[in-house]
Design an enzyme around this catalytic site. Structure first.
Site, PDB file in Angstrom:
ATOM      1  N   TYR A 278      -6.789   6.725   3.379  1.00  0.00           N
ATOM      2  CA  TYR A 278      -6.922   5.630   2.414  1.00  0.00           C
ATOM      3  C   TYR A 278      -6.185   4.381   2.895  1.00  0.00           C
ATOM      4  O   TYR A 278      -6.750   3.283   2.949  1.00  0.00           O
ATOM      5  CB  TYR A 278      -6.395   6.020   1.015  1.00  0.00           C
ATOM      6  CG  TYR A 278      -6.122   4.765   0.232  1.00  0.00           C
ATOM      7  CD1 TYR A 278      -7.177   4.056  -0.320  1.00  0.00           C
ATOM      8  CD2 TYR A 278      -4.841   4.212   0.172  1.00  0.00           C
ATOM      9  CE1 TYR A 278      -6.962   2.839  -0.959  1.00  0.00           C
ATOM     10  CE2 TYR A 278      -4.627   3.007  -0.454  1.00  0.00           C
ATOM     11  CZ  TYR A 278      -5.680   2.330  -1.017  1.00  0.00           C
ATOM     12  OH  TYR A 278      -5.469   1.126  -1.610  1.00  0.00           O
TER      13      TYR A 278
ATOM     14  N   GLU B 284       0.824  -1.213   0.000  1.00  0.00           N
ATOM     15  CA  GLU B 284       0.000   0.000   0.000  1.00  0.00           C
ATOM     16  C   GLU B 284       0.856   1.260   0.000  1.00  0.00           C
ATOM     17  O   GLU B 284       0.532   2.232  -0.682  1.00  0.00           O
ATOM     18  CB  GLU B 284      -0.954   0.006   1.198  1.00  0.00           C
ATOM     19  CG  GLU B 284      -2.068  -1.036   1.116  1.00  0.00           C
ATOM     20  CD  GLU B 284      -2.944  -0.858  -0.119  1.00  0.00           C
ATOM     21  OE1 GLU B 284      -2.977   0.246  -0.679  1.00  0.00           O
ATOM     22  OE2 GLU B 284      -3.576  -1.848  -0.521  1.00  0.00           O
TER      23      GLU B 284
ATOM     24  N   ASP C  34      -9.510   5.374  -3.075  1.00  0.00           N
ATOM     25  CA  ASP C  34      -8.350   5.890  -3.798  1.00  0.00           C
ATOM     26  C   ASP C  34      -8.815   6.574  -5.076  1.00  0.00           C
ATOM     27  O   ASP C  34     -10.003   6.809  -5.272  1.00  0.00           O
ATOM     28  CB  ASP C  34      -7.379   4.746  -4.105  1.00  0.00           C
ATOM     29  CG  ASP C  34      -7.927   3.853  -5.203  1.00  0.00           C
ATOM     30  OD1 ASP C  34      -9.153   3.755  -5.321  1.00  0.00           O
ATOM     31  OD2 ASP C  34      -7.128   3.266  -5.958  1.00  0.00           O
TER      32      ASP C  34
END
Length: 347
Positions: free
Chosen positions: A125, A44, A143
């Site tokens: 996020y 991520e 996102d």
DNA sequence: AAATCGGGGTT
DNA sequence: AACCCAGATTT
């Protein structure tokens, strides 16, 4: 009929599509197999504002070299920055190491989005994504893909900053109790492979019948974003000291642009017109040409010079073999390639 | 709310 | 050349 009822079938429809069409990616496991929070987190962070093909080789290199968060936590910062070189947004690498050390010290990742949100480099996020994917929390991960998908589903026409908030609230409502992580990845896959920016493939979209932008006939017009300001041009000089085939590298200050990264000696880059070329020390400087490089908010035109030197230049630095050095940010890798006639070394 | 912070692929 | 990408942090 309200919007909410329009999307009543969306989660089940999307998950059924994901079961058949999920992308196979290095940081994923087969559907239903538990995911390692360390690998989810690492992916991520690398994927923030970064494309899948660009991040993938870095993910492989990092997980091979540092298989657990404790291994990464024990690494010297210099090694991490060098391994991150070329991936961009170098504050991510500094925060990555800080975060790894905090997590190792506390004995593992927090299992909730609220806990994750407290760690360096993890924003709204990323906290939602890790919590949903690694821990099964019913949290949303909104996102750029999800922004685009829902801007189209809802045909959002208002001010983009406001519409993003409304859309995020809608996504949060739709996250299912079962498979919240698959739901997050399914939305991203849909945005990446079908609901693409320029030419969405509505013919094979599992949500096409609930899409307001599709009903209007021009889904590619969404999302409606404010125009971007033009990038100014900055000018500068970089100095390649050479000695017995090696080049002199310095380390940039820990904060700001390319912070903490290896670099060629270079003065501050100035906007408007090229500054006078004032080398750090007297030598037989030879002009090699110009490198152009585009950063987020300006374009750089960098004049590159080289000279042989018998002694160490003033200040801290190191001699490096230009053929072997992979720790330079791209702009300096380009400048060095100009000096050695080589190519820009990347993974 | 606006600015800062990389690099590369697509169109 | 414009747009965007599994955004976060600082001002």
């Amino acid at each position: 009929m309200t919007r909410r009822s329009d999307f009543r079938e969306l989660p089940a429809r999307l998950l059924a599509w994901f079961d058949r069409h999920a992308r196979v990616l290095p940081w994923r496991a087969p559907i239903g197999v538990a995911r390692d929070p360390y690998r989810v987190w690492l992916a991520e962070i690398m994927l923030q504002q970064t494309t899948v093909p660009h991040a993938a080789p870095y993910f492989q290199a990092f997980t091979q070299r540092w298989p657990r968060v404790e291994d990464l936590a024990a690494a010297p910062e210099e090694d991490v920055m060098r391994a991150w070189a070329g991936l961009g947004y170098y504050a991510r690498a500094r925060n990555l190491l800080k975060c790894a050390r905090e997590v190792a010290a506390r004995g593992g990742f927090p299992g909730t989005s609220a806990g994750l949100r407290e760690l360096p480099g993890i924003g709204p996020y990323t906290a939602g994504a890790i919590a949903a994917i690694a821990f099964g929390e019913r949290s949303a991960a909104v996102d750029g893909n999800v922004d685009r998908v829902f801007a189209r589903l809802m045909a959002l026409k208002g001010e983009w900053a406001e519409e993003k908030k409304r859309l995020a609230a809608e996504v949060a409502r739709l996250v299912p109790d079962e498979r919240p992580g698959d739901f997050a990845e399914a939305l991203m896959d849909l945005g990446a492979t079908i609901c693409t920016p320029a030419a969405p493939n509505c013919m094979i979209c599992p949500l096409t019948d609930m899409c307001a932008a599709r009903a209007e006939g021009a889904p590619e017009r969404y999302p409606v974003k404010p125009p971007k300001v033009a990038k100014p041009v900055r000018y500068g000089h970089a100095w390649v000291y050479r000695r017995r085939g090696k080049v002199w590298l310095v380390r940039r200050p820990p904060e700001g642009l390319l912070g903490g990264m290896l670099a060629l000696p270079s003065a501050v880059w100035q906007e408007g017109e090229a500054p006078e070329a004032v080398p750090p020390s007297k030598a037989d400087w030879q002009a090699l040409g110009e490198v152009r490089h585009v950063f987020t908010h300006f374009t750089l035109r960098l004049s590159v010079w080289q000279a042989e030197t018998p002694r160490n230049p003033a200040g801290e630095g190191m001699w490096a073999d230009p053929e072997e050095e992979t720790g330079l940010p791209t702009v300096f890798a380009k400048a060095l390639a100009l000096a050695t006639g080589g190519k820009v070394r990347r993974r």
